[in-house]
Design an enzyme around this catalytic site. Structure first.
Site, PDB file in Angstrom:
ATOM      1  N   GLY A  46       0.680  -1.297  -0.116  1.00 52.23           N
ATOM      2  CA  GLY A  46      -0.071   0.019   0.077  1.00 52.23           C
ATOM      3  C   GLY A  46       0.766   1.132   0.133  1.00 52.23           C
ATOM      4  CD  GLN A  51       3.742   5.822   2.576  1.00 50.98           C
ATOM      5  OE1 GLN A  51       2.690   5.346   2.056  1.00 50.98           O
ATOM      6  NE2 GLN A  51       4.721   5.279   3.115  1.00 50.98           N
ATOM      7  CB  CYS A  92       5.586   2.192   7.140  1.00 51.60           C
ATOM      8  SG  CYS A  92       5.130   3.534   6.287  1.00 51.60           S
ATOM      9  CG  LEU A  93       6.882   0.914   0.957  1.00 52.23           C
ATOM     10  CD1 LEU A  93       6.218   1.342  -0.373  1.00 52.23           C
ATOM     11  CD2 LEU A  93       8.040   0.001   0.660  1.00 52.23           C
ATOM     12  CG  HIS A 134      -0.238   1.549   7.427  1.00 49.74           C
ATOM     13  ND1 HIS A 134       0.580   0.928   8.158  1.00 49.74           N
ATOM     14  CD2 HIS A 134       0.264   2.334   6.511  1.00 49.74           C
ATOM     15  CE1 HIS A 134       2.072   1.209   7.816  1.00 49.74           C
ATOM     16  NE2 HIS A 134       1.771   2.375   6.864  1.00 49.74           N
ATOM     17  CD  GLU A 135      -0.823   2.650   3.110  1.00 51.34           C
ATOM     18  OE1 GLU A 135      -0.503   3.710   2.921  1.00 51.34           O
ATOM     19  OE2 GLU A 135      -0.307   1.466   3.123  1.00 51.34           O
ATOM     20  CG  HIS A 138       0.812   6.792   5.409  1.00 52.04           C
ATOM     21  ND1 HIS A 138       1.981   7.315   6.010  1.00 52.04           N
ATOM     22  CD2 HIS A 138       1.202   5.520   5.176  1.00 52.04           C
ATOM     23  CE1 HIS A 138       2.783   6.252   5.993  1.00 52.04           C
ATOM     24  NE2 HIS A 138       2.165   5.272   5.633  1.00 52.04           N
TER      25      HIS A 138
END
Ligand code: NI
Length: 170
Positions: A46, A51, A92-93, A134-135, A138
């Protein structure tokens, strides 16, 4: 398609709150395509626009093994259908090497718009449900580290700042 640069913690831009999308045009399509490409290249499941330094309410997700089921989610909101909290380990990226156990609502109903601006609904539980939550975090400037102890948070901050310094010197 372009591979976009992913911001890493503690970059302050990860804390910006994303604004709603009102134009469903070619430009938006391109942003979503580039984000999918970037997510696939970085082997994520995701990615939120925040991000990649785009502060608009846009998320891409693909949980399929062969990366063939992209989900493009615009202007998401959700209601909790089952508020049992389930704890699972997330990565997480934007926070490489970091993992954190996070309590998430077991089942949610997501309302969003697709690339054509049409309203869609989706009931999600398990990994998909956690990933959506989670997204959306962000988009609101919230990160996995916010669920960690302050000690753990400062450790990962130090570690990532050090690796950034090394990269800048090379
Ligand atoms: Ni993330």
């Amino acid at each position: 398609m372009n591979r976009l640069n992913i911001l890493t913690f503690p970059d302050p831009r990860l804390r910006k709150k994303a604004i709603p999308i009102t134009a469903f045009d070619k430009d938006l399509e391109k942003k979503a395509d580039d984000m999918l490409f970037t997510m696939y290249e970085d082997k994520g499941i995701g990615l939120a626009a925040t991000q990649v330094d785009i502060h608009e309410r846009l998320i891409v997700i693909d949980l399929s093994e062969d990366r063939s089921e992209p989900l493009i989610i615009i202007n998401p909101s959700y209601t909790v259908l089952d508020d049992t909290l389930e704890v699972s380990k997330e990565g997480c990226l934007s926070i490489p090497t970091f993992q954190q156990e996070v309590p998430r609502a077991k089942e949610i109903e997501l309302t969003y718009q697709d690339l054509n601006g049409r309203e869609q609904k989706l009931i999600a539980d398990g990994l998909l449900g956690y990933c959506i939550q989670h997204e959306i975090d962000h988009l609101n400037g919230k990160l996995l580290v916010d669920y960690a102890s302050s000690l753990k948070r400062s450790r990962i901050k130090e570690k990532l700042m050090k690796s950034k310094d090394v990269k800048n010197k090379n």
